[in-house]
Design a protein around this motif. Sequence first.
Motif, mmCIF file in Angstrom:
data_model
loop_
_atom_site.group_PDB
_atom_site.id
_atom_site.type_symbol
_atom_site.label_atom_id
_atom_site.label_comp_id
_atom_site.label_asym_id
_atom_site.label_seq_id
_atom_site.Cartn_x
_atom_site.Cartn_y
_atom_site.Cartn_z
ATOM 1 N N ILE A 7 0.866 -1.175 0.000
ATOM 2 C CA ILE A 7 0.000 0.000 0.000
ATOM 3 C C ILE A 7 0.905 1.227 0.000
ATOM 4 O O ILE A 7 1.754 1.384 0.879
ATOM 5 C CB ILE A 7 -0.959 0.013 1.199
ATOM 6 N N THR A 8 0.728 2.076 -1.007
ATOM 7 C CA THR A 8 1.542 3.268 -1.159
ATOM 8 C C THR A 8 0.647 4.497 -1.033
ATOM 9 O O THR A 8 -0.292 4.658 -1.800
ATOM 10 C CB THR A 8 2.242 3.280 -2.543
ATOM 11 N N ALA A 9 0.964 5.332 -0.048
ATOM 12 C CA ALA A 9 0.210 6.560 0.189
ATOM 13 C C ALA A 9 1.218 7.695 0.339
ATOM 14 O O ALA A 9 1.728 7.953 1.431
ATOM 15 C CB ALA A 9 -0.661 6.421 1.435
ATOM 16 N N ALA A 10 1.531 8.350 -0.755
ATOM 17 C CA ALA A 10 2.509 9.445 -0.739
ATOM 18 C C ALA A 10 1.962 10.627 0.052
ATOM 19 O O ALA A 10 0.765 10.915 0.006
ATOM 20 C CB ALA A 10 2.843 9.872 -2.167
ATOM 21 N N PRO A 11 2.823 11.320 0.791
ATOM 22 C CA PRO A 11 2.366 12.474 1.577
ATOM 23 C C PRO A 11 1.704 13.540 0.696
ATOM 24 O O PRO A 11 2.084 13.743 -0.452
ATOM 25 C CB PRO A 11 3.666 13.024 2.186
ATOM 26 N N ASN A 12 0.691 14.177 1.264
ATOM 27 C CA ASN A 12 0.011 15.318 0.634
ATOM 28 C C ASN A 12 -0.656 14.978 -0.689
ATOM 29 O O ASN A 12 -0.759 15.830 -1.574
ATOM 30 C CB ASN A 12 0.979 16.496 0.469
ATOM 31 N N LYS A 13 -1.125 13.743 -0.838
ATOM 32 C CA LYS A 13 -1.861 13.324 -2.038
ATOM 33 C C LYS A 13 -3.221 12.792 -1.601
ATOM 34 O O LYS A 13 -3.383 12.289 -0.492
ATOM 35 C CB LYS A 13 -1.105 12.219 -2.780
ATOM 36 N N GLN A 14 -4.195 12.867 -2.495
ATOM 37 C CA GLN A 14 -5.547 12.384 -2.207
ATOM 38 C C GLN A 14 -5.742 10.939 -2.652
ATOM 39 O O GLN A 14 -6.856 10.452 -2.658
ATOM 40 C CB GLN A 14 -6.567 13.263 -2.927
ATOM 41 N N GLU A 15 -4.666 10.256 -3.000
ATOM 42 C CA GLU A 15 -4.805 8.905 -3.529
ATOM 43 C C GLU A 15 -3.891 7.946 -2.778
ATOM 44 O O GLU A 15 -2.968 8.343 -2.090
ATOM 45 C CB GLU A 15 -4.451 8.885 -5.013
ATOM 46 N N LEU A 16 -4.208 6.679 -2.934
ATOM 47 C CA LEU A 16 -3.318 5.620 -2.493
ATOM 48 C C LEU A 16 -3.390 4.507 -3.521
ATOM 49 O O LEU A 16 -4.331 4.425 -4.308
ATOM 50 C CB LEU A 16 -3.648 5.137 -1.083
ATOM 51 N N PHE A 17 -2.366 3.674 -3.518
ATOM 52 C CA PHE A 17 -2.283 2.552 -4.444
ATOM 53 C C PHE A 17 -2.107 1.267 -3.646
ATOM 54 O O PHE A 17 -1.303 1.214 -2.721
ATOM 55 C CB PHE A 17 -1.092 2.709 -5.399
#
Length: 164
Positions: A7-17
Amino acid sequence: MANKTTITAAPNKQELFITREFDAPRELVFKAFTTPEILLQFYAPYGIKMKFNYADFRSGGSYSWTHSDGAGKIYCTFKGVIHEILPPERMTQTVEMEDQPKAGNVILEIFDFEEIDNNKTKLIIQDVFRSIEDRDEMVQSGFEGGVVAIFEQLDELLIEGKIK
C-alpha cells in the motif's frame, strides 16, 4: 502466502495505491473481482460475512453490500456505481460507506489487471479520495489488515481451483 500486498500513500496526495500479485491468469483474477457470486466467497475479512443488498456488475451498474458477523451484527454497508468494466483489463467504480457522520465521502476506485505471464497477474488498485484528510483517515484506520485478508482468501480460492 508468498505474494505481498503493498500500500503506497505518498504524503500530501488524495490517492493511495494497493498492489498485489496473484499466481493465476488475469482472466480469473478479473472474474473474481467482477462476479458477485465469487466476491461473496472472499471479499470480507476472516470471520465477517458479506451479503449483497443488490448487485448489477456491468458498466453503468451499481451495488450495495453489507458486512456482518455470524450473529447478524452489521459492521458496515457499502454502496457504489460501476462506471466501467473492461474485461479483463480494468474496472472503475465508486465506493461509499453508508451511515457515516460525513456523508458524501465517495472514493473513486480503479482496478487495473496486468498480465505478467499466462499464470500470474498484477492487480493495481488506485483509490482517489475527496481530500487528503479522508485518505489519511483510511490509512490510519487499519484497513490494511482487511485488504491483506481478502487477498489471502482469494489466493485460497485460486489455488483450490474454485474459480474457473
